[in-house]
Scaffold this motif. Sequence first.
Motif, PDB file in Angstrom:
ATOM      1  N   ILE A  11       0.855  -0.847   0.006  1.00 53.65           N
ATOM      2  CA  ILE A  11       0.287  -0.229   0.096  1.00 53.65           C
ATOM      3  C   ILE A  11       0.516   1.309   0.257  1.00 53.65           C
ATOM      4  N   TYR A  12       1.111   1.838  -1.066  1.00 57.45           N
ATOM      5  CA  TYR A  12       2.537   2.979  -1.134  1.00 57.45           C
ATOM      6  C   TYR A  12       1.047   4.647  -0.230  1.00 57.45           C
ATOM      7  N   GLY A  13       2.814   4.736   0.063  1.00 57.75           N
ATOM      8  CA  GLY A  13       2.518   5.887   0.438  1.00 57.75           C
ATOM      9  C   GLY A  13       2.049   5.561   2.051  1.00 57.75           C
ATOM     10  N   MET A  14       1.988   4.060   3.028  1.00 57.25           N
ATOM     11  CA  MET A  14       1.624   4.150   3.641  1.00 57.25           C
ATOM     12  C   MET A  14       3.797   3.503   4.473  1.00 57.25           C
ATOM     13  N   GLY A  15       3.633   3.968   5.391  1.00 59.66           N
ATOM     14  CA  GLY A  15       4.779   3.355   6.424  1.00 59.66           C
ATOM     15  C   GLY A  15       6.453   3.999   6.117  1.00 59.66           C
ATOM     16  N   HIS A  16       6.968   3.910   7.240  1.00 57.65           N
ATOM     17  CA  HIS A  16       8.059   4.435   6.868  1.00 57.65           C
ATOM     18  C   HIS A  16       9.512   4.141   7.572  1.00 57.65           C
ATOM     19  N   ALA A  17      10.400   4.223   7.339  1.00 52.07           N
ATOM     20  CA  ALA A  17      11.747   3.542   8.503  1.00 52.07           C
ATOM     21  C   ALA A  17      12.374   4.018   9.363  1.00 52.07           C
ATOM     22  N   ILE A  18      11.541   5.644   9.547  1.00 52.37           N
ATOM     23  CA  ILE A  18      12.201   6.145  10.459  1.00 52.37           C
ATOM     24  C   ILE A  18      10.768   6.447  11.188  1.00 52.37           C
ATOM     25  N   TYR A  19      10.352   7.361  10.484  1.00 57.25           N
ATOM     26  CA  TYR A  19       8.785   8.059  11.133  1.00 57.25           C
ATOM     27  C   TYR A  19       7.943   6.678  11.798  1.00 57.25           C
ATOM     28  N   THR A  20       7.277   6.389  12.821  1.00 57.32           N
ATOM     29  CA  THR A  20       5.842   5.754  13.364  1.00 57.32           C
ATOM     30  C   THR A  20       5.308   5.994  13.594  1.00 57.32           C
ATOM     31  N   LEU A  21       4.895   7.138  15.177  1.00 52.75           N
ATOM     32  CA  LEU A  21       3.570   8.110  14.287  1.00 52.75           C
ATOM     33  C   LEU A  21       2.464   8.650  13.523  1.00 52.75           C
ATOM     34  N   SER A  22       3.306   9.174  12.772  1.00 47.84           N
ATOM     35  CA  SER A  22       3.060  10.247  12.271  1.00 47.84           C
ATOM     36  C   SER A  22       4.562  11.217  11.599  1.00 47.84           C
ATOM     37  N   ASP A  23       4.161  11.520  10.442  1.00 43.54           N
ATOM     38  CA  ASP A  23       4.793  11.672   8.932  1.00 43.54           C
ATOM     39  C   ASP A  23       4.708  13.295   9.305  1.00 43.54           C
ATOM     40  N   PRO A  24       5.635  14.062   9.962  1.00 41.42           N
ATOM     41  CA  PRO A  24       5.465  16.107   9.348  1.00 41.42           C
ATOM     42  C   PRO A  24       5.075  16.254   8.250  1.00 41.42           C
ATOM     43  N   ARG A  25       5.661  15.612   7.492  1.00 45.30           N
ATOM     44  CA  ARG A  25       5.464  16.419   5.818  1.00 45.30           C
ATOM     45  C   ARG A  25       4.321  16.299   5.409  1.00 45.30           C
ATOM     46  N   ALA A  26       3.914  14.762   5.930  1.00 40.65           N
ATOM     47  CA  ALA A  26       1.982  14.350   5.544  1.00 40.65           C
ATOM     48  C   ALA A  26       1.978  15.232   6.247  1.00 40.65           C
ATOM     49  N   GLN A  27       1.310  15.168   7.237  1.00 38.17           N
ATOM     50  CA  GLN A  27       0.693  16.171   8.141  1.00 38.17           C
ATOM     51  C   GLN A  27       0.738  18.201   7.595  1.00 38.17           C
ATOM     52  N   ILE A  28       1.475  18.671   7.405  1.00 40.92           N
ATOM     53  CA  ILE A  28       1.363  19.593   6.032  1.00 40.92           C
ATOM     54  C   ILE A  28       1.149  19.011   4.850  1.00 40.92           C
ATOM     55  N   CYS A  29       1.371  18.286   4.193  1.00 43.01           N
ATOM     56  CA  CYS A  29       0.558  18.130   2.878  1.00 43.01           C
ATOM     57  C   CYS A  29      -0.763  17.943   2.926  1.00 43.01           C
ATOM     58  N   LYS A  30      -0.878  17.101   3.849  1.00 43.69           N
ATOM     59  CA  LYS A  30      -2.535  16.814   4.563  1.00 43.69           C
ATOM     60  C   LYS A  30      -3.377  18.573   4.016  1.00 43.69           C
ATOM     61  N   ARG A  31      -2.837  19.391   5.254  1.00 42.34           N
ATOM     62  CA  ARG A  31      -3.493  20.377   5.804  1.00 42.34           C
ATOM     63  C   ARG A  31      -3.645  21.093   4.567  1.00 42.34           C
ATOM     64  N   TYR A  32      -2.229  21.788   3.799  1.00 44.75           N
ATOM     65  CA  TYR A  32      -2.501  21.788   2.267  1.00 44.75           C
ATOM     66  C   TYR A  32      -3.279  21.749   1.084  1.00 44.75           C
ATOM     67  N   ALA A  33      -3.364  19.931   1.147  1.00 49.37           N
ATOM     68  CA  ALA A  33      -4.458  19.346   0.798  1.00 49.37           C
ATOM     69  C   ALA A  33      -5.815  19.405   0.614  1.00 49.37           C
ATOM     70  N   ARG A  34      -6.086  19.547   1.506  1.00 49.13           N
ATOM     71  CA  ARG A  34      -7.681  19.442   2.787  1.00 49.13           C
ATOM     72  C   ARG A  34      -8.260  20.654   1.831  1.00 49.13           C
ATOM     73  N   HIS A  35      -7.377  22.459   2.298  1.00 45.12           N
ATOM     74  CA  HIS A  35      -7.780  23.312   1.428  1.00 45.12           C
ATOM     75  C   HIS A  35      -7.652  23.654  -0.168  1.00 45.12           C
ATOM     76  N   LEU A  36      -7.221  22.736  -0.555  1.00 45.02           N
ATOM     77  CA  LEU A  36      -7.184  22.356  -1.842  1.00 45.02           C
ATOM     78  C   LEU A  36      -8.515  21.835  -2.804  1.00 45.02           C
ATOM     79  N   ALA A  37      -8.987  20.661  -1.832  1.00 48.57           N
ATOM     80  CA  ALA A  37      -9.699  19.672  -1.858  1.00 48.57           C
ATOM     81  C   ALA A  37     -10.921  20.753  -2.458  1.00 48.57           C
ATOM     82  N   GLU A  38     -11.156  21.784  -0.897  1.00 51.13           N
ATOM     83  CA  GLU A  38     -12.423  22.167  -0.639  1.00 51.13           C
ATOM     84  C   GLU A  38     -12.776  23.712  -2.243  1.00 51.13           C
TER      85      GLU A  38
END
Length: 470
Positions: free
Chosen positions: A342-369
């Motif tokens: 499942i691409y886009g899931m999991g990371h060698a270092i990040y476990t609970l969260s990827d800060p880059r993904a969280q920032i992307c998600k914030r901007y993606a949500r605004h774009l989607a709206e």
Amino acid sequence: MIDQYYNHSTVYQRHTTDFAKSRRLSPASKRLYTGASMEPYDEELYREHNVKRGLRNADGSGVVAGLTRISDVHGYRIEDGEFIPDEGKLTIRGYDIADLIDNAQAEDRFGYEELAYLLLTGALPRYDELESIGARIGSLRLLEDEYISEFPIATKSKSIMNVLQRAVLLLYAFDETPDDTSAPHEVDVALSLLARLPRIAAIAHITHEAETSGVRVVVPAPNASSSMAEAILEVLRGGPDFTHEEAMLLDVMLMLHAEHGGGNNSTFACRVLSSSATDAYSAYAAAIGSLKGPRHGGANAQVTKMHADIREHVEHWDDDDEVADYLAKILRREAFDHSGLIYGMGHAIYTLSDPRAQICKRYARHLAEDKGLGEEFALIERIERLAPEVMRDVRGTTKPICANIDLYTGFIYNILGVPETLFTPLFAVARMAGWAAHRMEELYGAHRIIRPAYNSVMDDVTYVPIADRH
């Protein structure tokens, strides 16, 4: 000259196709294509010899290979020898990546050049220093006529990442002192590549598109005052046919991809080559080759393909059970590309969260709206939420699994009109600043060639004369 090259290329392709057919028919070819180099190792051998596969410890943490003042990628803690998952954090020269992005956005200015300066020097620039590095990069965007005359041959490839590698190596020939590893020359090479790589990648794309469609290529002259993000969009759109908001969003993506620690595969490749004191062009070309791989930077394009596949095969996007069932099929290699990933899931270092993904998600949500793509965005969020549970059920995965940056980048790039073939090249363009910082740290800080060991697991054998071989 170009016609002659293409004619020879056609003959070569026909010859290699014929050879590929013959190798499958010849008994003498069997061992050549199925020999010892292709045989997998038994997992027990790695444990027996205490080999840390992928330079990773048994608990999943990375083997420490060096020291760095450039950045820190935090996703877990080790306390009393125990591996403890933690919220992800990316700091660059001590600054939180979220602070660097949010402050630039709040002041309505482009932040990538500021981040590049920080990576190269270790300090945030003053106004005059930021203006100076921007002007230096802008003045280097124009490619020499001699280079352009050679460039069409270098672009003959199905992969723009391959084009970027060859384009970087070709620039070696246009440097009067390409093997100079002094600090002033290294900085100049880094700035020249920061200026030229975005333009080279975009030109390679539109050249390929023109060849496919038969449309004449029109490349606008470089604008020395443009930011990195604007320079990319200018070539892709054939001029300033984009909004300030679009350029600012692309700037965020460039900042998120600029640096991610010394242990990631492409940066480590750059450091390995740099430790031999080879030229900058060779080191950066190697890093690009690493980033091309689908286990590294190439994963972002696979995420986009996977999302399209899920949208096609899942009838009700808002049905958790239906989405989870299809994710389970992907994991069981029954759907999508049959990789079981499942691409886009999991990371060698990040476990609970990827800060880059969280920032992307914030901007993606605004774009989607804004773009009326709320349902598509909600499906991606649903994949993020359900995938860890499905992985536990199907694979028995016990470690925490979080979304990585790739889960949302394709969604953002698609809205910006960035073609899929440029997803990974833009990653390389942005990461150039981080590679440069790590190369210089390796050259001037470490002063020792990287040379790990491999344990031999072969037996001694006696030479057999060719007449007696079976």
